[in-house]
Design a protein around this motif. Structure first.
Motif, mmCIF file in Angstrom:
data_model
loop_
_atom_site.group_PDB
_atom_site.id
_atom_site.type_symbol
_atom_site.label_atom_id
_atom_site.label_comp_id
_atom_site.label_asym_id
_atom_site.label_seq_id
_atom_site.Cartn_x
_atom_site.Cartn_y
_atom_site.Cartn_z
ATOM 1 N N LEU A 15 -67.564 -41.450 -27.203
ATOM 2 C CA LEU A 15 -68.287 -42.177 -26.162
ATOM 3 C C LEU A 15 -67.397 -43.221 -25.483
ATOM 4 O O LEU A 15 -67.480 -43.424 -24.267
ATOM 5 C CB LEU A 15 -69.540 -42.844 -26.749
ATOM 6 N N GLU A 16 -66.527 -43.865 -26.264
ATOM 7 C CA GLU A 16 -65.603 -44.838 -25.675
ATOM 8 C C GLU A 16 -64.633 -44.153 -24.704
ATOM 9 O O GLU A 16 -64.336 -44.688 -23.628
ATOM 10 C CB GLU A 16 -64.832 -45.573 -26.768
ATOM 11 N N LYS A 17 -64.160 -42.970 -25.084
ATOM 12 C CA LYS A 17 -63.274 -42.227 -24.188
ATOM 13 C C LYS A 17 -64.008 -41.855 -22.898
ATOM 14 O O LYS A 17 -63.455 -41.972 -21.793
ATOM 15 C CB LYS A 17 -62.755 -40.963 -24.869
ATOM 16 N N GLN A 18 -65.251 -41.388 -23.039
ATOM 17 C CA GLN A 18 -66.042 -41.040 -21.858
ATOM 18 C C GLN A 18 -66.261 -42.265 -20.980
ATOM 19 O O GLN A 18 -66.197 -42.171 -19.744
ATOM 20 C CB GLN A 18 -67.395 -40.461 -22.263
ATOM 21 N N GLN A 52 -65.288 -45.161 -16.044
ATOM 22 C CA GLN A 52 -64.876 -46.380 -15.357
ATOM 23 C C GLN A 52 -63.752 -46.089 -14.364
ATOM 24 O O GLN A 52 -63.755 -46.605 -13.235
ATOM 25 C CB GLN A 52 -64.434 -47.446 -16.368
ATOM 26 N N HIS A 53 -62.792 -45.243 -14.765
ATOM 27 C CA HIS A 53 -61.716 -44.870 -13.843
ATOM 28 C C HIS A 53 -62.274 -44.101 -12.644
ATOM 29 O O HIS A 53 -61.888 -44.352 -11.499
ATOM 30 C CB HIS A 53 -60.646 -44.027 -14.567
ATOM 31 N N ARG A 54 -63.177 -43.198 -12.935
ATOM 32 C CA ARG A 54 -63.790 -42.404 -11.854
ATOM 33 C C ARG A 54 -64.581 -43.312 -10.915
ATOM 34 O O ARG A 54 -64.531 -43.149 -9.691
ATOM 35 C CB ARG A 54 -64.711 -41.328 -12.463
ATOM 36 N N ASN A 55 -65.282 -44.286 -11.484
ATOM 37 C CA ASN A 55 -66.047 -45.234 -10.683
ATOM 38 C C ASN A 55 -65.110 -46.054 -9.797
ATOM 39 O O ASN A 55 -65.401 -46.277 -8.612
ATOM 40 C CB ASN A 55 -66.867 -46.157 -11.598
ATOM 41 N N ASN A 56 -63.987 -46.482 -10.353
ATOM 42 C CA ASN A 56 -63.005 -47.238 -9.571
ATOM 43 C C ASN A 56 -62.462 -46.388 -8.424
ATOM 44 O O ASN A 56 -62.304 -46.882 -7.286
ATOM 45 C CB ASN A 56 -61.860 -47.728 -10.455
#
Length: 93
Positions: free
Chosen positions: A71-74, A79-83
């Motif tokens: 879950l932390e990896k996801q 977060q990267h995708r959101n950025n």
């Protein structure tokens, strides 16, 4: 010397009494009808059950740890995708 011999004899006698008690306790544990034996076997059973429960909980903890790492990896990926999407949205504005 006589006093020491009396003390020694007393200690030898006490030692024999204690050894007899110990043998009696050992015999009572082996006899399944005594209260001591029943308590001993009940305690043994409880110990085994608690060890099994502990093993089960440790396995569950390990499973949850792996799941948490996934879950932390996801979360990091999202977060990267959101950025990226935020930056694309700003560019398109």
């Amino acid at each position: 010397v006589a006093a020491l011999q009396d003390e020694r004899n007393s200690l030898v006698s006490e030692n024999e009494i204690m050894n007899d008690r110990l043998e009696h306790l050992d015999d009572s544990i082996d006899d399944p009808n005594t209260v001591v034996a029943k308590k001993y076997f009940h305690a043994q059973l409880q110990l085994e059950q608690l060890q099994e429960e502990n093993f089960r909980l440790e396995a569950a903890k390990d499973d949850y740890r792996v799941h948490c790492e996934d879950l932390e990896k996801q979360l990091i990926e999202l977060q990267h995708r959101n950025n990226e999407l935020t930056s694309l949205a700003e560019e398109s504005r």
